[in-house]
Design an enzyme around this catalytic site. Structure first.
Site, short mmCIF file in Angstrom:
data_model
loop_
_atom_site.label_atom_id
_atom_site.label_comp_id
_atom_site.label_asym_id
_atom_site.label_seq_id
_atom_site.Cartn_x
_atom_site.Cartn_y
_atom_site.Cartn_z
CG ASP A 52 52.66 -5.16 -10.08
OD1 ASP A 52 51.84 -5.70 -9.28
OD2 ASP A 52 53.70 -4.23 -9.84
CG ASP A 57 49.28 -1.47 -6.44
OD1 ASP A 57 48.72 -0.48 -5.79
OD2 ASP A 57 48.76 -2.55 -6.44
CD GLU A 110 52.85 -0.31 -4.56
OE1 GLU A 110 52.30 -1.22 -4.14
OE2 GLU A 110 54.11 -0.59 -5.11
NE ARG A 121 51.43 -4.12 2.65
CZ ARG A 121 51.99 -4.22 1.35
NH1 ARG A 121 52.13 -3.38 0.65
NH2 ARG A 121 51.71 -5.55 0.82
CB SER A 155 46.39 -5.96 -8.43
OG SER A 155 46.61 -5.00 -7.39
N GLY A 156 48.46 -7.04 -6.09
CA GLY A 156 48.49 -7.13 -4.69
C GLY A 156 47.45 -6.11 -3.89
CE LYS A 183 51.58 -9.67 -8.57
NZ LYS A 183 52.16 -8.53 -8.46
CG ASP A 236 57.18 -2.63 -9.48
OD1 ASP A 236 57.21 -1.84 -8.62
OD2 ASP A 236 56.16 -3.36 -9.37
CG ASN A 275 54.08 -10.80 -5.20
OD1 ASN A 275 54.21 -11.92 -4.67
ND2 ASN A 275 52.81 -10.26 -5.26
#
Length: 217
Positions: free
Chosen positions: A14, A16, A23, A59, A103-104, A148, A171, A174
């Site tokens: 991941d 962020d 983030e 967001r 990554s988100g 992912k 972490d 997700n």
């Protein structure tokens, strides 16, 4: 049996709050003047209280009319690479491994940042913009938990790497699916639900500790 450094493998992490301390979407929110509200949605998603897809769209919608070109360099300057990341990446490359990132976050930021870390490939979102300003929409598919896992599986297949030789690090909620899918799944300074998903946990912010879990033989 744990993955071994004695033959090629794949580590996917991941971005962020794992590969980096921040983030990125929260940094974008600060530029758009909605940082606190946006950060709270991020925190709820990381805890698994709302779905990632819902949280991301909410967001990104808050970023509407932000001129990303004007603030991109400022945002990148605020990103800090997590301690031990370079050691982890360089050591894996020395042993013939590949390193990917899921990554988100957003290609618009990561495409300029990740090459400096020698990340081999990555998956992230694309932000829609018109006349230089964000529309509040995401283009293409959401990089959620399923995406992912699919990225990890696809990269491993393309590289001819057995699932047993894959490692995933994350972490947030997700990341649970890919942590369970990989040959070795590591919860990195993770939320309680993520720690519960694996026996391999790192509680200090040092990514080089991942190497301790790999078989050197």
């Amino acid at each position: 049996m744990l993955p071994t450094l004695s033959k090629p493998g794949l580590l996917v992490m991941d971005v962020d709050a794992t590969l980096i301390e921040e983030e990125v979407i929260d940094l974008l929110g600060a530029e758009a003047g909605c940082g606190d509200e946006l950060s709270e949605i991020t925190a709820r998603a990381m805890r698994g209280e709302i779905t990632f897809d819902t949280s991301l769209r909410s967001r990104v919608c808050m970023l509407r009319d932000l001129n990303l070109d004007e603030c991109k360099k400022r945002i990148i300057s605020k990103i800090h690479v997590t301690k031990g990341a370079n050691v982890l990446i360089d050591t894996l490359h020395t042993h013939g491994w590949k390193v990917g990132a899921v990554s988100g976050g957003f290609h618009e930021i990561l495409d300029e940042f990740l090459p400096s870390l020698n990340i081999d490939f990555w998956a992230a979102h694309h932000l829609e913009s018109i006349d230089g300003k964000l529309t509040g929409n995401v283009l293409g598919n959401i990089v959620n938990a399923n995406a992912k896992v699919e990225a990890l599986r696809t990269w491993a297949t393309n590289l001819g790497i057995d699932p047993e030789q894959t490692v995933s690090v994350g972490d947030g909620a997700n990341d649970i699916s890919m942590i369970k899918f990989a040959g070795l799944g590591v919860a990195f300074c993770a939320k309680p639900a993520v720690q519960a998903a694996t026996s391999y946990r790192i509680l200090t912010r040092d990514l080089s500790v991942v190497l301790r879990f790999l078989n050197a033989n």
